[in-house]
Design an enzyme around this catalytic site. Structure first.
Site, PDB file in Angstrom:
ATOM      1  N   GLU A 257     -51.944  23.952  10.290  1.00 27.57           N
ATOM      2  CA  GLU A 257     -51.322  24.527   9.090  1.00 27.57           C
ATOM      3  C   GLU A 257     -52.368  24.478   7.983  1.00 27.57           C
ATOM      4  O   GLU A 257     -52.881  23.407   7.668  1.00 27.57           O
ATOM      5  CB  GLU A 257     -50.086  23.718   8.710  1.00 27.57           C
ATOM      6  CG  GLU A 257     -49.288  24.368   7.604  1.00 27.57           C
ATOM      7  CD  GLU A 257     -48.293  23.407   6.969  1.00 27.57           C
ATOM      8  OE1 GLU A 257     -47.278  23.859   6.454  1.00 27.57           O
ATOM      9  OE2 GLU A 257     -48.551  22.187   6.972  1.00 27.57           O
ATOM     10  N   HIS A 333     -39.654  26.007   9.627  1.00 23.87           N
ATOM     11  CA  HIS A 333     -38.725  25.102   8.942  1.00 23.87           C
ATOM     12  C   HIS A 333     -39.027  24.994   7.442  1.00 23.87           C
ATOM     13  O   HIS A 333     -38.304  24.307   6.727  1.00 23.87           O
ATOM     14  CB  HIS A 333     -38.802  23.719   9.581  1.00 23.87           C
ATOM     15  CG  HIS A 333     -40.162  23.103   9.373  1.00 23.87           C
ATOM     16  ND1 HIS A 333     -41.295  23.596   9.970  1.00 23.87           N
ATOM     17  CD2 HIS A 333     -40.562  22.076   8.601  1.00 23.87           C
ATOM     18  CE1 HIS A 333     -42.337  22.885   9.572  1.00 23.87           C
ATOM     19  NE2 HIS A 333     -41.917  21.950   8.738  1.00 23.87           N
TER      20      HIS A 333
HETATM   21  C1  NOJ Z   1     -45.839  20.817   5.905  1.00 21.51           C
HETATM   22  C2  NOJ Z   1     -44.574  20.652   6.659  1.00 21.51           C
HETATM   23  O1  NOJ Z   1     -44.338  21.802   7.422  1.00 21.51           O
HETATM   24  C3  NOJ Z   1     -43.503  20.358   5.636  1.00 21.51           C
HETATM   25  O2  NOJ Z   1     -42.219  20.439   6.168  1.00 21.51           O
HETATM   26  C4  NOJ Z   1     -43.792  19.023   5.036  1.00 21.51           C
HETATM   27  O3  NOJ Z   1     -42.912  18.772   3.975  1.00 21.51           O
HETATM   28  C5  NOJ Z   1     -45.215  18.929   4.502  1.00 21.51           C
HETATM   29  N1  NOJ Z   1     -46.179  19.552   5.340  1.00 21.51           N
HETATM   30  C6  NOJ Z   1     -45.610  17.500   4.340  1.00 21.51           C
HETATM   31  O4  NOJ Z   1     -45.798  16.915   5.603  1.00 21.51           O
END
Ligand code: NOJ
Length: 560
Positions: A257, A333
């Site tokens: 990500e 999500h």
């Molecule tokens: C990205 C995640 O997808 C999200 O749900 C989370 O709140 C943050 N990173 C922190 O881990």
């Protein structure tokens, strides 16, 4: 061990376990619930499950705050359940990708519990600690992604620690080689148990600007997030090291990500020669409907313009062609439901869901389906008090109550449109109470549309969104053009039609979707298409390119 590119024609299905299926009536989804539904996923035809975090956690951020990486959170089940899930998924030729959350841990992780005790213990440098400024204030003006300062003071050490997310999520210090080794070890632990890869949470943030500079101040704002938080100088060094230490030893897949990424930086992560990751999730296309730079962040809505979406996605297609690999997604999500956000979730709900799916699955890259997307689940509009997400709660306190930069009414509208909770309502399995998600009291409210939108209904209807996805997935498996073909956007300036060509030496396809409620002539498309050779998939009845495109009509056709 031979490494292969199996993930290039695979389709990934993301499960957010707490909302997927509850097997024991405690109102909270669990691993045995996932096991129960493996045959459903096999019917859909997906190749990989990405499981959002299932490790031990106080659940301050729904499991993205891990207190023990080697132990399954009791609410989800046991380590044995996890091993059984991996085994049973593998029996069905489904791979399991786990969520690696190592930008931060929970503050209840043993490393942090020790780290906060003193400045010279074994774990003192596992996190990012800084002295206060002479006046006692925070070391700089960095803000948390969940609002407020990114620094929290710890009395015991007399220092601040950094947390990009909640204060229960302290950032790990990747500059410390011992921290990196711990992470590689925990990765090996799960890979030895059969995990097939990793989705890496906010991986672009593991390297920070080590000068910790202040952001430039702007009127009315105290804390900032931005370029110093992520994509720091050692990011690619760390990822290459992780690749050499762990990933290269397994035939696995990886997706990072990467907030703040651009097609140029995406090549650094995903160019196979650099030996880092297979692909990354960008946010560029997710940011097209927010006002850039607003103090109200993602809650400052900008109207959707299809031309922007086409521009961003096409630039990723073109710039990564032969240089890297795309991760294709509209939902997860952290995102609302795409048909509610940019489409029509009422009269044209079914056609619209299929149209967005066509556009995405026609591109080069690995497509991701988020649970419920395959049946056209929609956003919800709850009262403010009913929202569970820490992001919504903190933003409300900061922006509406404290700073008053957005009215409660506008904030609520933005929450209905954009909040992460839109994607987190329980999966709708059937029209029984609680949509068949649980026999108990669900941890989060079920969408009231479940009698109309549910898996059971979708499976009974051969024309459902579910079977359309099944067909798309089938095409990804059988048609090498979808994996290898190049990409050319056409009708660039059209604000309703998303159309492009995919081409290999052997053939060309036209992929098109009318993402509007209007009927649209196909005259322009015919200029590019010539003769239709074969319709590969279409969400309406169609045999040629003669008739107009109907509202939310989409297709893929071979034209050469
Ligand atoms: C990205 C995640 O997808 C999200 O749900 C989370 O709140 C943050 N990173 C922190 O881990």
């Amino acid at each position: 061990m031979k490494k292969t590119d199996w993930w290039k024609n695979a389709v990934v299905y993301q499960i957010y376990p707490r909302s997927f299926k509850d097997s024991n009536g405690d109102g909270f989804g669990d691993l045995r619930g996932v096991i129960e539904k493996l045959d459903y996923l096999r019917e859909l035809g997906i190749d990989v499950i990405w499981l959002s975090p299932v490790f031990d956690s106080p659940q301050d951020d729904n499991g993205y705050d891990i207190s023990d990486y080697r132990k399954i959170y009791a609410g989800f089940g046991s380590n044995e359940d996890m091993e059984e899930l991996i085994q049973k998924a593998h029996d069905r030729e489904i791979k399991i990708v786990l969520d690696l959350v190592v930008n931060h841990t929970s503050n209840e992780h043993a490393w942090f519990v020790e780290s906060q005790k003193s400045r010279d213990g074994q774990y003192s440098d596992y996190y990012i600690w800084k002295d206060p400024k002479p006046d006692g204030s925070e070391p700089n003006n960095w803000g948390s992604c969940f609002c407020g300062s990114a620094w929290e003071f710890c009395e015991e050490r007399g220092q601040y620690y950094l947390h990009f997310y909640s204060k229960k999520q302290p950032d790990l210090n990747w500059e410390n080689p011992k921290v990196r080794q711990e992470i590689y070890d925990l990765m090996k632990f799960w890979m030895e148990k059969g995990a097939d890869g990793w989705r890496m949470d906010v991986i672009a943030s593991i390297s920070k600007n080590q000068n910790f500079p202040d952001y430039l101040e702007r009127e009315g704002q105290k804390y900032y997030t931005g370029k110093y938080h992520s994509n720091g100088p050692r990011l690619h060094e760390f990822l290459h090291e992780m690749n050499q230490e762990v990933l290269s030893k397994y035939d696995c897949m990886t997706v990072g990500e990467a907030p703040g990424s651009t097609p140029e930086t995406a090549r650094l992560f995903t160019d196979p020669k650099r030996e880092e990751l297979n692909m990354i999730f960008t946010f560029e296309h997710m940011n097209i409907d927010r006002v850039p730079g607003s103090v109200n962040r993602k809650w400052a809505l900008k109207p959707f313009d299809l031309r922007e979406l086409k521009k961003v996605m096409s630039s990723w297609q073109n710039q990564l062609y032969n240089k890297g690999w795309n991760a294709l997604y509209f939902e997860n999500h952290d995102q609302p439901r795409v048909i509610s956000r940019w489409g029509n979730d009422q009269e044209y709900r079914e056609a619209c869901a299929k149209a967005f799916a066509t556009v995405l699955h026609g591109m080069q890259g690995t497509p991701y389906i988020y649970q419920g997307e395959e049946i056209g689940m929609t956003n919800v509009a709850f009262d403010l008090e009913e929202y569970e997400d820490i992001e919504v709660r903190n933003a409300y306190q900061e922006l509406v109550v404290k700073n008053k930069t957005i009215s409660e009414e506008d904030f609520l509208k933005a929450v209905w449109n954009k909040s992460r909770d839109n994607g987190r309502t329980p999966m709708q399995w059937d029209d029984s109470e609680n949509a068949g998600f649980t026999t108990g009291k669900p941890w989060f409210k079920v969408s009231e549309r479940y009698p109309e939108i549910n898996v059971e209904k979708a499976l009974e209807d051969r024309n459902s969104i579910f079977y359309y996805y099944k067909k798309l997935i089938g095409l990804r498996h059988t048609e090498s053009l979808l994996t290898d073909g190049d990409y050319q956007l056409i009708m660039e300036e059209d604000a309703q039609i998303f159309a492009y060509l995919r081409t290999t030496d052997q053939e060309s396809w036209l992929v098109a979707a009318n993402l509007s409620e209007q009927h649209r002539s196909t005259e322009e498309l015919r200029k590019f298409a010539g003769n239709v050779k074969e319709i590969k998939i279409c969400n309406y009845e169609r045999s040629s390119l003669e008739e107009d495109m109907r509202p939310y009509e989409a297709f893929m056709m071979r034209i050469r």
